[in-house]
Design a protein around this motif. Sequence first.
Motif, PDB file in Angstrom:
ATOM      1  N   LYS A 195      -5.809  -5.544  -2.729  1.00  0.00           N
ATOM      2  CA  LYS A 195      -5.945  -4.455  -1.761  1.00  0.00           C
ATOM      3  C   LYS A 195      -7.419  -4.121  -1.535  1.00  0.00           C
ATOM      4  O   LYS A 195      -8.183  -3.868  -2.458  1.00  0.00           O
ATOM      5  N   GLU A 196      -7.787  -4.172  -0.273  1.00  0.00           N
ATOM      6  CA  GLU A 196      -9.168  -3.869   0.034  1.00  0.00           C
ATOM      7  C   GLU A 196      -9.194  -2.709   0.997  1.00  0.00           C
ATOM      8  O   GLU A 196      -8.451  -2.673   1.952  1.00  0.00           O
ATOM      9  N   ASP A 197     -10.040  -1.801   0.764  1.00  0.00           N
ATOM     10  CA  ASP A 197     -10.095  -0.649   1.653  1.00  0.00           C
ATOM     11  C   ASP A 197     -11.307  -0.771   2.556  1.00  0.00           C
ATOM     12  O   ASP A 197     -12.439  -0.537   2.151  1.00  0.00           O
ATOM     13  N   ASP A 198     -11.060  -1.176   3.801  1.00  0.00           N
ATOM     14  CA  ASP A 198     -12.177  -1.413   4.692  1.00  0.00           C
ATOM     15  C   ASP A 198     -12.914  -0.144   5.047  1.00  0.00           C
ATOM     16  O   ASP A 198     -14.084  -0.157   5.359  1.00  0.00           O
TER      17      ASP A 198
ATOM     18  N   ARG B  19     -19.242   5.332   5.773  1.00  0.00           N
ATOM     19  CA  ARG B  19     -20.540   5.742   5.246  1.00  0.00           C
ATOM     20  C   ARG B  19     -21.677   5.496   6.217  1.00  0.00           C
ATOM     21  O   ARG B  19     -21.643   4.522   6.941  1.00  0.00           O
TER      22      ARG B  19
ATOM     23  N   ALA C 179     -13.872   2.107   3.352  1.00  0.00           N
ATOM     24  CA  ALA C 179     -14.901   2.521   2.410  1.00  0.00           C
ATOM     25  C   ALA C 179     -16.278   2.304   3.012  1.00  0.00           C
ATOM     26  O   ALA C 179     -17.175   3.128   2.893  1.00  0.00           O
ATOM     27  N   GLY C 180     -16.436   1.161   3.671  1.00  0.00           N
ATOM     28  CA  GLY C 180     -17.735   0.878   4.266  1.00  0.00           C
ATOM     29  C   GLY C 180     -17.906   1.633   5.568  1.00  0.00           C
ATOM     30  O   GLY C 180     -18.979   2.129   5.880  1.00  0.00           O
ATOM     31  N   GLY C 181     -16.811   1.708   6.317  1.00  0.00           N
ATOM     32  CA  GLY C 181     -16.919   2.247   7.662  1.00  0.00           C
ATOM     33  C   GLY C 181     -17.341   3.694   7.707  1.00  0.00           C
ATOM     34  O   GLY C 181     -18.048   4.115   8.615  1.00  0.00           O
TER      35      GLY C 181
ATOM     36  N   ASP D 150       0.825  -1.208   0.000  1.00  0.00           N
ATOM     37  CA  ASP D 150       0.000   0.000   0.000  1.00  0.00           C
ATOM     38  C   ASP D 150       0.859   1.257   0.000  1.00  0.00           C
ATOM     39  O   ASP D 150       0.647   2.173  -0.783  1.00  0.00           O
TER      40      ASP D 150
ATOM     41  N   PRO E  65      -4.544 -10.892  -0.258  1.00  0.00           N
ATOM     42  CA  PRO E  65      -5.723 -10.564  -1.039  1.00  0.00           C
ATOM     43  C   PRO E  65      -5.488  -9.250  -1.761  1.00  0.00           C
ATOM     44  O   PRO E  65      -4.610  -8.473  -1.400  1.00  0.00           O
TER      45      PRO E  65
END
Lengths: 337, 541
Positions: B532-535, B541, B537-539, B501, B530
């Motif tokens: 790259k996942e951006d957690d 909103r 993003a959900g948090g 990252d 995995p």
Amino acid sequence: MDLSTLLPFLANVIVGGLVLGFVYAIIALGYTMVYGVLQLINFAHSEVFITGAVVGFEVFRILAPVNMNGYLKLLIALLAAMLISGLLNVVIERLAYRPLRNAPKLVPLITAIGVSLILQDVLRVIEGFQGRFDLTYTLPAGFAAKFCSAESSCAPLGNFLRQIGVDVQLKDVILVVVALVSLGVLNYLVNRTRLGKAIRAVAQDRVTAGLMGIDANRMISATFLIGGALGGISGVLFGMKFGTVNAYSGFDPGIIAFTAAVLGGIGSIPGAVLGGLTLGVIQNLIGVMNVFGGALHLANLEAIDASYQRIGAFIVLVLILIFKPTGLLGKSNVEKV
Amino acid sequence: MTAATLKKPKATGPDRTILLVLFFIVTSAFLLISHNGDLLPQLGSVGTALRNPIVEALMVSLFLANILFAYLWRAAPWAKALVGVGSLLFVLPMAGREDTSLLDLSIQIMIFAALALGLNIVVGLAGLLDLGYVAFFAVGAYTWGIVGSPRFAEILKYFGENPGGTNSGTLAIGLVLTAVTAASMVYINRLTARTAPTAATAWSFRLASVGLVAGVILTVRALLVLLAPQADGLAGGLNAGFFWLFLALSIFAAAAVGVLIGLPVLKLKGDYLAIITLGLGEVIRVLANNLDLYTGGSQGITPIKSASVPWFDAAAGALGFTEDQYYLLFLYVLVLIMIGLILTVNVRLDKSRIGRAWVAIRDDEVAAQAMGVPLMQTKLIAFATGASFAGVMGMIFAAKQQFISPESFVLNQSIAILSMVILGGMGSFPGVILGATVVTLLNLRILPGLGEATANLGIPQQVNPGQLQRLIFGAILVTMMLLRPEGLLPNRRRQLELHHDENQEDESAQGNAGALTNASGDVYSAGLAPVKEDDKAGGSR
């Protein structure tokens, strides 16, 4: 041993195996829930579940002198174990797994092992301060009695069991009922509620679920809470079934339950149950293999006794994975938590 | 251990030759003094302090740090060589002469270092998560344990009493079966290398492998029966001179078991592989626990012989070692040589075609296959190589302990070895050795020493650090993973992978400058990490 005694014996073994299988199945669900969402083998689950067993022991111990309905005591024990194990699991996730969400798989795996080692000693210290190591459950009177003894009136099930010559204790029946109820509730929770829908969405694709307005972190916490609560239930059931637990006794059933989860196809709820039941029965059958060996005059079978129980679980696992590499209910009808 | 023989790292930092030599001299002096039984009482309070277990563990750690510093620091080559050779070949044996537990500890550390190097190939290079690695260690240990102890005579006696069938006949059948099935396996393998494998070839291959196992079992059984009359002559086990033969055999035995286990399970991926290797490791342990005739069950096997080399013993005697210390010194030198060999093999493999194929498979199996890497074969080689190192070390372990029982081969050992690899830095050889040293020192010296040192401080028994070894070890594991997941001495590629990252951010900040790092980072992370996942993003909103 001739056939007339062998058949009831076999039935007993199978019923005993199914009861054991329900315990494994509920433990396995804890693994499979977490795996379904995070693809992480939560090695600490075996300690979360033993925490539940310890809490259950404490509740039964404290309530032992209290004059109270046995079922109420059990309910309190279950709720307390669910609460504490669930919260413990959430805390573990928050502190040890969440910071490593994007690291390669092995890193959280090692963390999980580390957490499990920590918890083992913490549990031992807590109980050790009261001078205890092996915790022997003091169950309410009557739980250990035979289910439907001759004097009491019996449901059709009891009559049927007596006819085929199967001995079942009341606690076994309670155990199965509790397991079935928690399965039902879990199924409802995952498949019928908004929460379940959100969890399933996160399990399928965390990023997209986030874009759809689902708070992934909260859903993962919720999964850990549910998984931990299931661990708590299974801990109490495990304590009821075996009578004695200690801080280190989570390891064995933990490994077998994880095997069960893989056997059924990890990430699948019905798979975990099927795997647990299968392993429970197989384990019990292997435990008495020498009896059959004796009855059938097969010297090689006579040598196989209870010490081979764990091997049996793994050999079945190897065979099934070789022929169906995704587990019994994996992939084709995948139902990720 | 033999860090000095490694390729020098890129010269960074100031030249520290003088510091290194000074450090070496000071720590060596302390080590020699603190392990000298005659000198200590004369030193009064200093002597008492030096005998404190925690101080002692610290001394040993600081001394071993020499070798690490010789590897890490920029210093003149002669200084590095002096520190490496001096500490391993001179200071340690000398201190070990006074206190054999030090030699014992060094052997133990090197055994674990070799195991970690083996597992590093499987997990670190090829990316196959193996949780049953200790099984191969057990295979090596039992291979020598059975023949190098009175157990062998008992097995022969048993087969002498229960011969079953005609033996030369059985032997002939067994040999023919082995030869035919092995030949057909090779033939099928050649065939499928040229043409696409069909169901028929796959099944005949499996059938042949079953036949091969049966043939080997028949042959071995017949041989045992034929050897039975010699049971009395072998009451103490085989001649110790056979040690060398079995040292070679244990490599093959462990490698063969690695292939046997690998063949059916290496099709599986990730966690399935982890759990199945864990299971097979347990199977081997349970078998060791239950096959009483061969393994002595939970009682274990004892005494197990070690080889003796007359001229070596004479040399050791000249250096002032007593007779009962010969075998320890001998094993120490043997392990030192072994680990040098293993390290060389490792480094060369890493740079070879096979090594690149392993890394390719680890990073992306599908891509590797598409590029023509034979998946199964490459994975099997990784499994067998890792296993063979463990086999050799298992045998040396058996000879050192003179006693083995299933207790030494539990799952926790596999996990400890895995944690060595990860703590040190997956894929990095010096890192893995460092990890093995740190974990072994922690488990064998520092944590028990902590318990001993604090025994009289009035801490309740339950929370005495000596009682909390698991907790402390677990806490170290978790903290390490949270703060430095790439390990103590990370592998360069792996570091890129884990800081993927940041690299990407760097690149956006620096325009084109980081493009190379970024591109490679992407490729590396495809397999293990995995996408790259951006957690958040959900948090948010």
